[in-house]
Design a protein around this motif. Structure first.
Motif, PDB file in Angstrom:
ATOM      1  N   GLU A 144      -0.846  -7.693  -5.013  1.00  0.00           N
ATOM      2  CA  GLU A 144      -1.686  -6.527  -5.295  1.00  0.00           C
ATOM      3  C   GLU A 144      -0.983  -5.268  -4.811  1.00  0.00           C
ATOM      4  OE1 GLU A 144      -5.565  -6.931  -3.615  1.00  0.00           O
ATOM      5  OE2 GLU A 144      -5.965  -8.866  -4.585  1.00  0.00           O
ATOM      6  N   PHE A 145      -1.228  -4.159  -5.502  1.00  0.00           N
ATOM      7  CA  PHE A 145      -0.802  -2.847  -5.033  1.00  0.00           C
ATOM      8  C   PHE A 145      -2.050  -2.003  -4.822  1.00  0.00           C
ATOM      9  CE2 PHE A 145       0.278   1.596  -5.401  1.00  0.00           C
ATOM     10  CZ  PHE A 145       1.436   1.697  -4.631  1.00  0.00           C
ATOM     11  N   TRP A 146      -2.172  -1.439  -3.617  1.00  0.00           N
ATOM     12  CA  TRP A 146      -3.302  -0.569  -3.314  1.00  0.00           C
ATOM     13  C   TRP A 146      -2.799   0.865  -3.221  1.00  0.00           C
ATOM     14  CZ3 TRP A 146      -6.022  -3.459   1.333  1.00  0.00           C
ATOM     15  CH2 TRP A 146      -6.530  -4.697   0.878  1.00  0.00           C
ATOM     16  N   ASN A 147      -3.408   1.749  -4.000  1.00  0.00           N
ATOM     17  CA  ASN A 147      -3.068   3.163  -3.923  1.00  0.00           C
ATOM     18  C   ASN A 147      -3.756   3.761  -2.699  1.00  0.00           C
ATOM     19  OD1 ASN A 147      -2.973   6.041  -4.364  1.00  0.00           O
ATOM     20  ND2 ASN A 147      -2.474   5.621  -6.505  1.00  0.00           N
ATOM     21  N   SER A 148      -3.007   4.442  -1.864  1.00  0.00           N
ATOM     22  CA  SER A 148      -3.579   5.006  -0.639  1.00  0.00           C
ATOM     23  C   SER A 148      -4.648   6.053  -0.934  1.00  0.00           C
ATOM     24  CB  SER A 148      -2.478   5.607   0.233  1.00  0.00           C
ATOM     25  OG  SER A 148      -1.754   6.595  -0.475  1.00  0.00           O
ATOM     26  N   ILE A 163       0.859  -1.185   0.000  1.00  0.00           N
ATOM     27  CA  ILE A 163       0.000   0.000   0.000  1.00  0.00           C
ATOM     28  C   ILE A 163       0.893   1.232   0.000  1.00  0.00           C
ATOM     29  CG2 ILE A 163      -1.784   1.293   1.208  1.00  0.00           C
ATOM     30  CD1 ILE A 163      -1.551  -2.149   2.363  1.00  0.00           C
ATOM     31  N   GLY A 164       0.736   2.075  -1.005  1.00  0.00           N
ATOM     32  CA  GLY A 164       1.538   3.291  -1.104  1.00  0.00           C
ATOM     33  C   GLY A 164       0.840   4.317  -1.965  1.00  0.00           C
ATOM     34  N   SER A 165       1.550   5.378  -2.280  1.00  0.00           N
ATOM     35  CA  SER A 165       0.984   6.441  -3.109  1.00  0.00           C
ATOM     36  C   SER A 165       1.292   6.176  -4.578  1.00  0.00           C
ATOM     37  CB  SER A 165       1.570   7.795  -2.691  1.00  0.00           C
ATOM     38  OG  SER A 165       2.924   7.902  -3.135  1.00  0.00           O
ATOM     39  N   TRP A 166       0.832   7.088  -5.437  1.00  0.00           N
ATOM     40  CA  TRP A 166       1.089   6.949  -6.874  1.00  0.00           C
ATOM     41  C   TRP A 166       2.591   7.015  -7.169  1.00  0.00           C
ATOM     42  CZ3 TRP A 166       3.643  10.767  -9.547  1.00  0.00           C
ATOM     43  CH2 TRP A 166       3.751  12.007  -8.918  1.00  0.00           C
ATOM     44  N   GLU A 196       4.900   5.404  -5.737  1.00  0.00           N
ATOM     45  CA  GLU A 196       5.483   4.058  -5.672  1.00  0.00           C
ATOM     46  C   GLU A 196       4.826   3.069  -6.620  1.00  0.00           C
ATOM     47  OE1 GLU A 196       6.331   6.328  -2.245  1.00  0.00           O
ATOM     48  OE2 GLU A 196       4.361   5.400  -2.439  1.00  0.00           O
ATOM     49  N   GLU A 197       3.662   3.413  -7.143  1.00  0.00           N
ATOM     50  CA  GLU A 197       2.867   2.449  -7.891  1.00  0.00           C
ATOM     51  C   GLU A 197       3.618   1.877  -9.088  1.00  0.00           C
ATOM     52  OE1 GLU A 197      -1.761   1.916  -9.380  1.00  0.00           O
ATOM     53  OE2 GLU A 197      -1.018   3.888  -8.727  1.00  0.00           O
ATOM     54  N   SER A 198       4.327   2.731  -9.823  1.00  0.00           N
ATOM     55  CA  SER A 198       5.021   2.258 -11.024  1.00  0.00           C
ATOM     56  C   SER A 198       6.136   1.278 -10.691  1.00  0.00           C
ATOM     57  CB  SER A 198       5.587   3.437 -11.811  1.00  0.00           C
ATOM     58  OG  SER A 198       6.555   4.141 -11.037  1.00  0.00           O
ATOM     59  N   LEU A 199       6.716   1.394  -9.478  1.00  0.00           N
ATOM     60  CA  LEU A 199       7.793   0.483  -9.081  1.00  0.00           C
ATOM     61  C   LEU A 199       7.321  -0.962  -8.990  1.00  0.00           C
ATOM     62  CD1 LEU A 199       9.511   2.562  -6.257  1.00  0.00           C
ATOM     63  CD2 LEU A 199      10.499   1.991  -8.474  1.00  0.00           C
ATOM     64  N   PHE A 200       6.044  -1.136  -8.686  1.00  0.00           N
ATOM     65  CA  PHE A 200       5.531  -2.477  -8.417  1.00  0.00           C
ATOM     66  C   PHE A 200       4.658  -3.033  -9.546  1.00  0.00           C
ATOM     67  CE2 PHE A 200       6.444  -0.634  -4.280  1.00  0.00           C
ATOM     68  CZ  PHE A 200       7.178  -1.645  -3.697  1.00  0.00           C
ATOM     69  N   GLU A 201       4.532  -2.294 -10.637  1.00  0.00           N
ATOM     70  CA  GLU A 201       3.680  -2.745 -11.739  1.00  0.00           C
ATOM     71  C   GLU A 201       4.125  -4.096 -12.287  1.00  0.00           C
ATOM     72  OE1 GLU A 201       2.014   1.454 -13.672  1.00  0.00           O
ATOM     73  OE2 GLU A 201       3.707   0.399 -14.604  1.00  0.00           O
ATOM     74  N   SER A 202       5.426  -4.290 -12.400  1.00  0.00           N
ATOM     75  CA  SER A 202       5.937  -5.535 -12.975  1.00  0.00           C
ATOM     76  C   SER A 202       6.590  -6.440 -11.939  1.00  0.00           C
ATOM     77  CB  SER A 202       6.959  -5.211 -14.082  1.00  0.00           C
ATOM     78  OG  SER A 202       8.049  -4.489 -13.543  1.00  0.00           O
ATOM     79  N   ARG A 203       6.337  -6.201 -10.647  1.00  0.00           N
ATOM     80  CA  ARG A 203       6.998  -6.984  -9.604  1.00  0.00           C
ATOM     81  C   ARG A 203       6.044  -8.014  -9.002  1.00  0.00           C
ATOM     82  NH1 ARG A 203      11.975  -5.535  -7.771  1.00  0.00           N
ATOM     83  NH2 ARG A 203      11.877  -7.733  -7.141  1.00  0.00           N
ATOM     84  N   GLU A 204       5.574  -8.935  -9.860  1.00  0.00           N
ATOM     85  CA  GLU A 204       4.700  -9.999  -9.367  1.00  0.00           C
ATOM     86  C   GLU A 204       5.431 -10.917  -8.389  1.00  0.00           C
ATOM     87  OE1 GLU A 204       4.979  -9.166 -12.523  1.00  0.00           O
ATOM     88  OE2 GLU A 204       2.965  -8.521 -13.150  1.00  0.00           O
ATOM     89  N   ASP A 205       6.768 -10.911  -8.434  1.00  0.00           N
ATOM     90  CA  ASP A 205       7.539 -11.709  -7.488  1.00  0.00           C
ATOM     91  C   ASP A 205       7.514 -11.114  -6.092  1.00  0.00           C
ATOM     92  OD1 ASP A 205       8.994  -9.516  -8.552  1.00  0.00           O
ATOM     93  OD2 ASP A 205      10.870 -10.371  -7.812  1.00  0.00           O
ATOM     94  N   ILE A 206       7.158  -9.827  -5.987  1.00  0.00           N
ATOM     95  CA  ILE A 206       7.165  -9.137  -4.700  1.00  0.00           C
ATOM     96  C   ILE A 206       5.761  -8.990  -4.136  1.00  0.00           C
ATOM     97  CG2 ILE A 206       7.722  -6.947  -3.544  1.00  0.00           C
ATOM     98  CD1 ILE A 206      10.142  -8.637  -4.388  1.00  0.00           C
ATOM     99  N   ARG A 207       4.788  -8.653  -4.978  1.00  0.00           N
ATOM    100  CA  ARG A 207       3.439  -8.382  -4.475  1.00  0.00           C
ATOM    101  C   ARG A 207       2.404  -9.064  -5.354  1.00  0.00           C
ATOM    102  NH1 ARG A 207       0.878  -7.142  -8.851  1.00  0.00           N
ATOM    103  NH2 ARG A 207       1.979  -5.709 -10.221  1.00  0.00           N
TER     104      ARG A 207
END
Length: 380
Positions: free
Chosen positions: A58-62, A40-43, A45-56
């Motif tokens: 889901e990404f939730w925008n605060s 969960i972070g702001s916009w 950080e969102e782009s950092l996790f777009e392609s990181r299926e190995d890490i997350r």
């Protein structure tokens, strides 16, 4: 059903860096609930996790959790906005109990408890998670180890090429060789390898009596010089840890004896480093004791033991230089995948100190060196 919760930045918190891999400097939230990994972070950080299926998963925008509304509502104290976003995240997944590390912020913890959420501090649970190194962490440790080896070879060259000078000193290219000069030269070498080390320990002669003091002043000829380098790979934040002992000049018979026994103790430790075992430190201490050296395990005097084998065999290495598992008098049983530094040492005032240290990976069959180890010769 366990919910693991972090709220921190990934620079200060090794737990957060381990979970999300990215070196994010602003506070961010990580949840693992029923196997689902959520960041969960702001916009920003969102782009950092777009392609990181190995890490997350889901990404939730605060913003979707109402951050903008909370900022505009002047009745909300700014320091509590993050706490409320964390609470809303837990409400969304239906969790009323979370497991956090000891470093978890008191402000957020108190806010969640006041909201009826049970906050459980479980150091062992988070240590166990971090002991399972991700591939990127192993790669970072390997880069840090290669940087340490490069820097250690620089130090060895300085000691090898130094020439005796008057006043029990050594000169390198006309200048008195000092601990500070060796440290600066090693730091420059680390930088070329994409690594850094806050303080490299350089102990000449009896300087080892200062413990973790970094060492200052001239390097003494014909005396032991212990160099302990624990660099951090800048790309991943992961460390390695290695120590070598050199004698610029002629080593005494007493020093050679200490060195022979430290090398033998290193072999004892290597054999004991296996999954499920916790007798690694005890076996090394027993070896030294049987050879007539004082050890902390067998010492019953007043005050700390300063000579012989006064410290633990080693420790885990990763996003921190010293982390679980501990290889001491209250040891942790090893598990496959642990990365540990093993560092037997012997020290005697007036004679010198010897310490040999390598970082190794614990495998199903024993140990695997992160890289081929540098020689252990006293001669630089």
């Amino acid at each position: 059903m366990t919910t693991y919760l972090l709220h921190d930045d990934a620079i200060r918190s090794p737990e957060m860096r381990h979970e999300i891999a990215e070196a994010i400097m602003d506070p961010i939230t990580f949840l693992e609930h029923d196997g689902l990994r959520i960041v969960i972070g702001s916009w920003l950080e969102e782009s950092l996790f777009e392609s990181r299926e190995d890490i997350r998963d889901e990404f939730w925008n605060s913003e979707d959790l109402g951050r903008e509304e909370l900022i505009r509502d002047k009745s909300w104290p700014v320091p509590l906005i993050d706490s409320e976003i964390v609470r809303r995240s837990l409400e969304r997944i239906g969790s009323s109990k979370v497991v956090v590390p000891p470093s978890f912020g008191v402000l957020v913890a108190d806010y969640l408890r006041d909201a009826g959420i049970e906050v459980v501090v479980d150091a062992e649970a988070w240590d166990a998670r971090r002991r399972r190194k991700a591939p990127w962490e192993i790669e970072g440790i390997e880069r840090a180890q290669r940087a340490a080896e490069t820097a250690m070879m620089v130090a060895a060259r300085l000691l090898r090429e130094a020439e005796p000078a008057s006043g029990d000193r050594l000169r390198f290219e006309g200048e008195i060789l000092t601990a500070e000069f060796i440290r600066e030269s090693m730091t420059a070498a680390l930088s070329t390898q994409g690594a850094e080390c806050e303080e490299i320990i350089v102990h000449s002669g009896d300087a080892f009596l200062g413990g973790h003091e970094i060492g200052v002043g001239p390097i003494l000829p014909d005396k032991t010089c212990i160099i302990d380098c624990f660099p951090r790979d800048r790309r991943t934040g992961c460390h390695s840890d290695m120590t070598r002992t050199f004698v610029p000049g002629t080593a005494s018979e007493d020093v050679r004896r200490l060195h022979d026994h430290c090398l033998a103790a290193l072999r004892v430790a290597q054999e004991a480093i296996q999954p499920g075992r916790d007798d690694h430190h005890a076996r090394v201490a027993e070896y030294f004791h049987n050879q007539g050296f004082p050890t902390r395990d067998h010492y019953s005097g007043d005050g700390p033991l300063l000579e012989g084998f006064p410290h633990s065999l080693g420790h885990g290495v990763g996003l921190e230089v010293h982390e679980k598992p501990w290889l001491g008098r209250r040891p942790d049983a090893l598990v496959e995948g642990d990365v540990v530094a093993i560092e037997p040492g012997l020290y005697f005032k007036g004679i010198g100190g010897v310490r040999l240290e390598d970082t190794v990976l614990v495998t199903e069959d024993g140990i695997e060196y992160i890289t081929d180890p540098l020689p252990y010769d006293l001669e630089p």
